[in-house]
Motif scaffolding. Structure first.
Motif, PDB file in Angstrom:
ATOM      1  N   VAL A 217     -16.922  36.759  27.283  1.00  0.00           N
ATOM      2  CA  VAL A 217     -16.225  37.892  26.653  1.00  0.00           C
ATOM      3  C   VAL A 217     -15.067  37.788  25.976  1.00  0.00           C
ATOM      4  O   VAL A 217     -14.215  37.056  26.640  1.00  0.00           O
ATOM      5  CB  VAL A 217     -16.285  39.223  27.594  1.00  0.00           C
ATOM      6  CG1 VAL A 217     -15.427  39.062  28.799  1.00  0.00           C
ATOM      7  CG2 VAL A 217     -15.760  40.667  26.670  1.00  0.00           C
ATOM      8  N   ILE A 218     -14.663  38.230  24.916  1.00  0.00           N
ATOM      9  CA  ILE A 218     -13.037  38.233  24.418  1.00  0.00           C
ATOM     10  C   ILE A 218     -12.547  39.748  24.596  1.00  0.00           C
ATOM     11  O   ILE A 218     -12.959  40.517  24.243  1.00  0.00           O
ATOM     12  CB  ILE A 218     -13.139  37.854  22.988  1.00  0.00           C
ATOM     13  CG1 ILE A 218     -13.855  36.503  22.594  1.00  0.00           C
ATOM     14  CG2 ILE A 218     -11.779  38.113  22.459  1.00  0.00           C
ATOM     15  CD1 ILE A 218     -13.878  36.320  21.257  1.00  0.00           C
ATOM     16  N   VAL A 219     -11.284  39.444  25.443  1.00  0.00           N
ATOM     17  CA  VAL A 219     -10.355  40.539  25.515  1.00  0.00           C
ATOM     18  C   VAL A 219      -9.395  40.702  24.498  1.00  0.00           C
ATOM     19  O   VAL A 219      -8.566  39.570  24.420  1.00  0.00           O
ATOM     20  CB  VAL A 219      -9.826  40.588  27.070  1.00  0.00           C
ATOM     21  CG1 VAL A 219      -9.071  41.644  27.214  1.00  0.00           C
ATOM     22  CG2 VAL A 219     -11.118  40.417  28.020  1.00  0.00           C
ATOM     23  N   LYS A 220      -9.272  41.858  23.553  1.00  0.00           N
ATOM     24  CA  LYS A 220      -8.373  41.833  22.858  1.00  0.00           C
ATOM     25  C   LYS A 220      -7.190  42.044  23.178  1.00  0.00           C
ATOM     26  O   LYS A 220      -6.901  43.042  24.008  1.00  0.00           O
ATOM     27  CB  LYS A 220      -9.053  42.976  21.588  1.00  0.00           C
ATOM     28  CG  LYS A 220     -10.375  42.589  21.030  1.00  0.00           C
ATOM     29  CD  LYS A 220     -10.729  43.702  20.026  1.00  0.00           C
ATOM     30  CE  LYS A 220     -10.854  45.003  20.731  1.00  0.00           C
ATOM     31  NZ  LYS A 220     -11.436  46.142  20.169  1.00  0.00           N
ATOM     32  N   ASN A 221      -5.928  41.694  22.581  1.00  0.00           N
ATOM     33  CA  ASN A 221      -4.574  42.203  22.723  1.00  0.00           C
ATOM     34  C   ASN A 221      -4.235  42.175  24.250  1.00  0.00           C
ATOM     35  O   ASN A 221      -3.445  42.711  24.675  1.00  0.00           O
ATOM     36  CB  ASN A 221      -4.459  43.743  22.477  1.00  0.00           C
ATOM     37  CG  ASN A 221      -4.786  43.829  20.789  1.00  0.00           C
ATOM     38  OD1 ASN A 221      -4.368  43.371  19.760  1.00  0.00           O
ATOM     39  ND2 ASN A 221      -5.503  45.085  20.817  1.00  0.00           N
ATOM     40  N   ALA A 222      -4.626  41.123  24.822  1.00  0.00           N
ATOM     41  CA  ALA A 222      -4.607  40.874  26.293  1.00  0.00           C
ATOM     42  C   ALA A 222      -3.216  40.232  26.478  1.00  0.00           C
ATOM     43  O   ALA A 222      -2.920  40.100  27.695  1.00  0.00           O
ATOM     44  CB  ALA A 222      -5.577  39.971  26.881  1.00  0.00           C
ATOM     45  N   LEU A 223      -2.715  39.802  25.444  1.00  0.00           N
ATOM     46  CA  LEU A 223      -1.144  39.016  25.847  1.00  0.00           C
ATOM     47  C   LEU A 223       0.007  39.902  25.195  1.00  0.00           C
ATOM     48  O   LEU A 223       1.096  38.926  24.989  1.00  0.00           O
ATOM     49  CB  LEU A 223      -1.474  37.507  25.010  1.00  0.00           C
ATOM     50  CG  LEU A 223      -2.586  36.796  25.174  1.00  0.00           C
ATOM     51  CD1 LEU A 223      -2.480  35.389  24.546  1.00  0.00           C
ATOM     52  CD2 LEU A 223      -2.775  36.573  26.878  1.00  0.00           C
ATOM     53  N   VAL A 224      -0.126  40.791  24.958  1.00  0.00           N
ATOM     54  CA  VAL A 224       0.868  41.846  24.526  1.00  0.00           C
ATOM     55  C   VAL A 224       2.312  41.512  25.408  1.00  0.00           C
ATOM     56  O   VAL A 224       3.502  41.821  24.880  1.00  0.00           O
ATOM     57  CB  VAL A 224       0.707  43.117  24.136  1.00  0.00           C
ATOM     58  CG1 VAL A 224      -0.426  43.294  23.005  1.00  0.00           C
ATOM     59  CG2 VAL A 224      -0.005  43.987  25.693  1.00  0.00           C
ATOM     60  N   LEU A 381      -9.169  31.630  28.589  1.00  0.00           N
ATOM     61  CA  LEU A 381      -8.444  30.817  27.563  1.00  0.00           C
ATOM     62  C   LEU A 381      -7.773  31.785  26.716  1.00  0.00           C
ATOM     63  O   LEU A 381      -8.323  32.709  26.157  1.00  0.00           O
ATOM     64  CB  LEU A 381      -9.554  30.287  26.632  1.00  0.00           C
ATOM     65  CG  LEU A 381      -9.139  29.453  25.502  1.00  0.00           C
ATOM     66  CD1 LEU A 381      -8.227  28.274  25.889  1.00  0.00           C
ATOM     67  CD2 LEU A 381     -10.311  28.750  24.801  1.00  0.00           C
ATOM     68  N   ALA A 382      -6.506  31.588  26.662  1.00  0.00           N
ATOM     69  CA  ALA A 382      -5.578  32.648  25.952  1.00  0.00           C
ATOM     70  C   ALA A 382      -4.803  31.866  24.737  1.00  0.00           C
ATOM     71  O   ALA A 382      -4.190  30.760  24.634  1.00  0.00           O
ATOM     72  CB  ALA A 382      -4.338  32.796  27.013  1.00  0.00           C
ATOM     73  N   GLN A 383      -5.264  32.578  23.487  1.00  0.00           N
ATOM     74  CA  GLN A 383      -4.765  31.871  22.336  1.00  0.00           C
ATOM     75  C   GLN A 383      -3.512  32.524  21.923  1.00  0.00           C
ATOM     76  O   GLN A 383      -3.276  33.658  21.708  1.00  0.00           O
ATOM     77  CB  GLN A 383      -5.883  32.431  21.203  1.00  0.00           C
ATOM     78  CG  GLN A 383      -5.626  31.388  19.953  1.00  0.00           C
ATOM     79  CD  GLN A 383      -5.874  30.080  20.322  1.00  0.00           C
ATOM     80  OE1 GLN A 383      -6.804  29.567  20.708  1.00  0.00           O
ATOM     81  NE2 GLN A 383      -5.319  29.170  19.238  1.00  0.00           N
ATOM     82  N   ASP A 463      -5.777  37.059  21.505  1.00  0.00           N
ATOM     83  CA  ASP A 463      -7.010  37.096  22.418  1.00  0.00           C
ATOM     84  C   ASP A 463      -7.092  36.199  23.526  1.00  0.00           C
ATOM     85  O   ASP A 463      -6.491  35.245  23.770  1.00  0.00           O
ATOM     86  CB  ASP A 463      -8.209  36.628  21.199  1.00  0.00           C
ATOM     87  CG  ASP A 463      -8.470  37.495  20.157  1.00  0.00           C
ATOM     88  OD1 ASP A 463      -8.036  38.824  20.326  1.00  0.00           O
ATOM     89  OD2 ASP A 463      -9.061  37.245  19.315  1.00  0.00           O
ATOM     90  N   VAL A 464      -7.939  36.737  24.495  1.00  0.00           N
ATOM     91  CA  VAL A 464      -8.291  35.890  25.623  1.00  0.00           C
ATOM     92  C   VAL A 464      -9.706  35.908  25.774  1.00  0.00           C
ATOM     93  O   VAL A 464     -10.388  36.846  25.660  1.00  0.00           O
ATOM     94  CB  VAL A 464      -7.578  36.566  26.964  1.00  0.00           C
ATOM     95  CG1 VAL A 464      -8.317  36.195  28.366  1.00  0.00           C
ATOM     96  CG2 VAL A 464      -6.141  36.339  26.784  1.00  0.00           C
TER      97      VAL A 464
END
Length: 525
Positions: A217-224, A381-383, A463-464
Motif C-alpha cells: 500500500v502507498i500512504v500519501k502525505n506521510a512525510l509532512v 520506502l519513503a520517497q 509518499d511511503v
C-alpha cells in the motif's frame, strides 16, 4: 515468565549417562545406565537419537533430577500436542541428584533443544552440529510449558489441545493473504493492478488491512513532518558530508543486479563448478551482475549526479559511458551518516514492538533500474525527491519468477580507461534474484512467467510504500526535474510473515519473532 539459561550440568550429551523415553511415540526408546532389567546402552547413542529428533522437531526434556512438578508438567503438556506438531517430549533419568538453581531462579530440571533447520544459504553439504541443550526455568505447570513450547517451536496449542486464540487468528490470516487478482476477462487481462493509495492509517487499520495479510500500500502525505523533506537539499549534502568518502556502485547501463549469460565473461569456458553445486542450479549458465564499486568523496559523487562538476577522474569517465550510472545504494544511515536520523521519524502507523533491522539511504542521478528481486524484510520506502515506479509480484507463486540460486559475477571499472570489464566470475550465489527480465522476457526459457500478475506502484515525493517481505520488485527511478537526483530512505523491519529461501514452494507463515502481534500485546484487536 519463562527464562532460558544455560545450566552447568548441561554439558554435551555424550557426557551424560541417561535413559531417554520418547513420550510422544507408541514405543518407549531406552538408552543409558538403568536398572529393572533394561539392557544398558552407551550414552552416546542417546546423543545420536536426540540429534536425529531435532532434524524434525523441537525436543523438550525432563533432565536427571527433574522435580516431580516438572515431570507432571511434561506429561500434562505432552497431551496438548498432536502428531503433526513438530514437538517431541523426552525424559532423561540416571542417578543424578538436584540440578540446583541459576541466578536465584529455581531450576525445574526441564531442558530444550531447538529444531535444526537446513541452511539454504549454502549449497555445500554442511556437517551437523551437536544439538545445544538449554535449561528452562520458571515452568511449574502444564499450561506454562505449553506456552513455552508455542513460543519456541512455532505451535499454537492450548492446554486442552485446541488451537489457542493466536492460532485461530493465524489460520484466518493465512487463509486471507492478499494476492494480485487473477483475471480471465480478455478486456481486463492487459490491465495492470495498481497499488492502493490511502491517507495515513491508524496502527489497527494498517495491521489488519495490510501488514497482517501481506498487502502492499502507498500512504500519501506521510512525510509532512519530516525535516528531511525541506532540509536535505544538494547544498546541505555538500556542506555537511562533502569531505566524507562514500562507497559508490557503478553500472555501465543504469541497470543494477540484472542477470545475463556467463558467455559474456572472460574465462567462462575455464570455469569449473562442482557437480553437487551444478545440480542445484536451475540456470548454471546465468550470472547475477553485481555492480562495480569505487570510493570517492561525497562532493565528487554529488558533482557527478547533478552534473555540477565532473573533474573527479573516476566519475568523469563514467559520465562518458552514455547510460552509465553511479548509485549510493544500501547505505546505512546509522553507520555512515548518523546525523540524518534526527531529520526522519518512523511511521506512526506501525504496530508497537516491530523491530527495525536496517535504515538505508538511496541517492542517484535518477536514471537507475534495480532488477527483479525480493527482500526478507518488511519494507517502508519513503520517497523524498524524484519518482520511483515499482513493478511488484506476489510471493505466492514463486515458481513463476523462478526463485532459486543464481551464480554471481562482479563488474570491474578502470578509472584510467573509463571502461567496464567482465572478468570476475564469483563462487558465490545470489539467493533473492529472479533470472527473468520482465521488460523483455524469454517465454521459451521461462514459460511460467506468462502467468505472473504484476502490480504497479508509483511513488512521488512525500509518499511511503509499505512493501511486505518477499514481494518481488523491480524499481525504476527517475530524477526530480530541478534537483537532477532521486533520493529515498527505507526502513527494513523484522517481517511479520516469513518463509525459507530460496525455496520456490515454501509458503509464508507468521514469524516467531512477530507473533506477539497475534497475541494482543499491542492493543490490536
Amino acid at each position: 515468565m519463562i527464562i532460558m539459561q544455560p545450566h552447568p550440568l548441561m554439558q554435551p550429551l555424550s557426557y551424560l549417562t541417561v535413559l531417554v523415553v520418547l513420550l510422544n511415540a507408541d514405543t518407549a526408546l531406552s538408552y543409558g545406565r538403568v536398572e529393572n532389567g533394561i539392557t544398558p546402552v552407551d550414552a552416546s547413542n542417546a546423543a545420536a537419537r536426540v540429534s536425529d529428533l531435532v532434524d524434525s522437531c523441537c525436543v523438550i526434556v525432563a533432565l536427571p533430577g527433574a522435580s516431580s512438578e516438572a515431570k507432571a508438567a511434561l506429561a500434562e503438556a505432552k497431551e496438548a500436542f498432536r502428531e503433526k506438531d513438530p514437538v517431541c517430549f523426552v525424559q532423561y533419568a540416571d542417578e543424578s541428584g538436584d540440578l540446583g538453581s541459576d541466578n536465584g531462579k529455581q531450576n525445574t530440571g526441564l531442558g530444550y533443544f531447538a529444531r535444526r533447520k537446513q541452511d539454504l544459504s549454502c549449497l555445500h553439504p554442511m556437517p551437523k552440529l551437536p544439538p545445544k541443550l538449554e535449561a528452562v526455568t520458571g515452568v511449574f505447570a502444564g499450561h506454562q510449558l505449553v506456552d513455552f513450547v508455542n513460543s519456541r517451536c512455532g505451535t499454537y496449542r492450548s492446554l486442552s489441545g485446541e488451537l489457542n486464540a493466536a492460532g485461530k487468528k493465524r489460520d484466518e490470516l493465512l487463509r486471507n493473504l492478499y494476492d494480485v487478482p487473477e483475471t480471465t476477462d480478455e478486456e481486463t487481462a492487459s490491465t495492470v493492478e495498481k497499488c492502493e493509495r490511502i491517507d495515513v492509517p491508524s496502527s489497527h487499520e494498517f495491521f489488519q488491512n495490510f501488514m497482517s495479510i501481506s498487502k502492499p500500500v502507498i500512504v500519501k502525505n506521510a512525510l509532512v513532518n519530516w525535516t528531511a523533506m525541506s532540509k536535505w537539499s544538494n547544498d546541505f549534502f555538500y556542506e555537511h558530508f562533502g569531505s566524507r568518502n562514500v562507497h559508490v556502485k557503478l553500472s555501465p547501463d543504469g541497470e543494477f543486479e540484472g542477470c545475463e549469460s556467463d558467455s559474456a565473461w572472460e574465462g567462462h569456458k575455464k570455469r569449473r563448478m562442482p557437480d553437487h553445486i551444478r545440480r542445484q542450479l536451475d540456470f548454471p549458465d546465468l550470472v547475477v551482475v553485481r555492480p562495480a564499486t569505487t570510493d570517492v568523496p561525497f562532493s565528487a559523487f554529488m558533482d557527478h549526479i547533478t552534473a555540477r562538476d565532473r573533474s573527479n577522474l573516476q566519475l568523469s569517465r563514467i559520465a562518458r559511458q552514455g547510460n552509465a550510472s553511479a548509485y549510493l545504494e544500501y547505505t546505512s544511515i546509522p553507520n555512515y551518516m548518523p546525523e540524518l536520523e534526527a531529520d526522519i521519524t518512523p511511521m506512526p502507523f506501525l504496530p508497537c514492538g516491530v523491530q527495525r533491522e536496517h535504515l538505508n539511504l538511496w541517492l542517484s542521478d535518477g536514471n537507475t533500474l534495480g532488477k527483479l528481486h525480493f527482500d526478507p524484510f518488511d519494507n517502508i520506502l519513503a520517497q523524498i525527491d524524484g519518482e520511483k515506479e515499482l513493478t511488484l509480484f506476489s510471493p505466492h507463486h514463486n515458481e513463476r519468477l523462478y526463485e532459486g540460486y543464481i551464480p554471481e559475477a562482479i563488474l570491474d571499472f578502470s578509472s584510467e580507461s573509463g571502461t567496464f570489464s567482465r572478468r570476475r566470475l564469483l563462487e558465490s550465489t545470489a539467493l533473492v534474484m529472479s533470472p527473468v527480465d520482465i521488460k523483455k522476457p524469454d517465454f521459451n526459457r521461462f514459460p511460467l512467467f506468462k502467468k505472473a500478475k504484476p502490480m504497479k506502484c508509483l511513488l512521488t515525493p512525500g509518499d511511503v510504500l509499505f512493501m511486505p517481505a518477499f514481494w518481488w520488485h523491480e524499481v525504476q527511478s527517475r530524477p526530480g526535474p530541478k534537483t537532477k537526483r532521486n533520493l529515498a530512505v527505507n526502513f527494513w523491519y523484522t517481517p511479520f510473515l516469513t518463509k525459507e529461501f530460496p525455496c520456490a514452494t515454501c509458503k509464508l507463515d507468521v514469524n516467531l519473532a512477530s507473533r506477539h502481534l497475534l497475541e494482543d500485546t499491542c492493543g490490536l484487536p
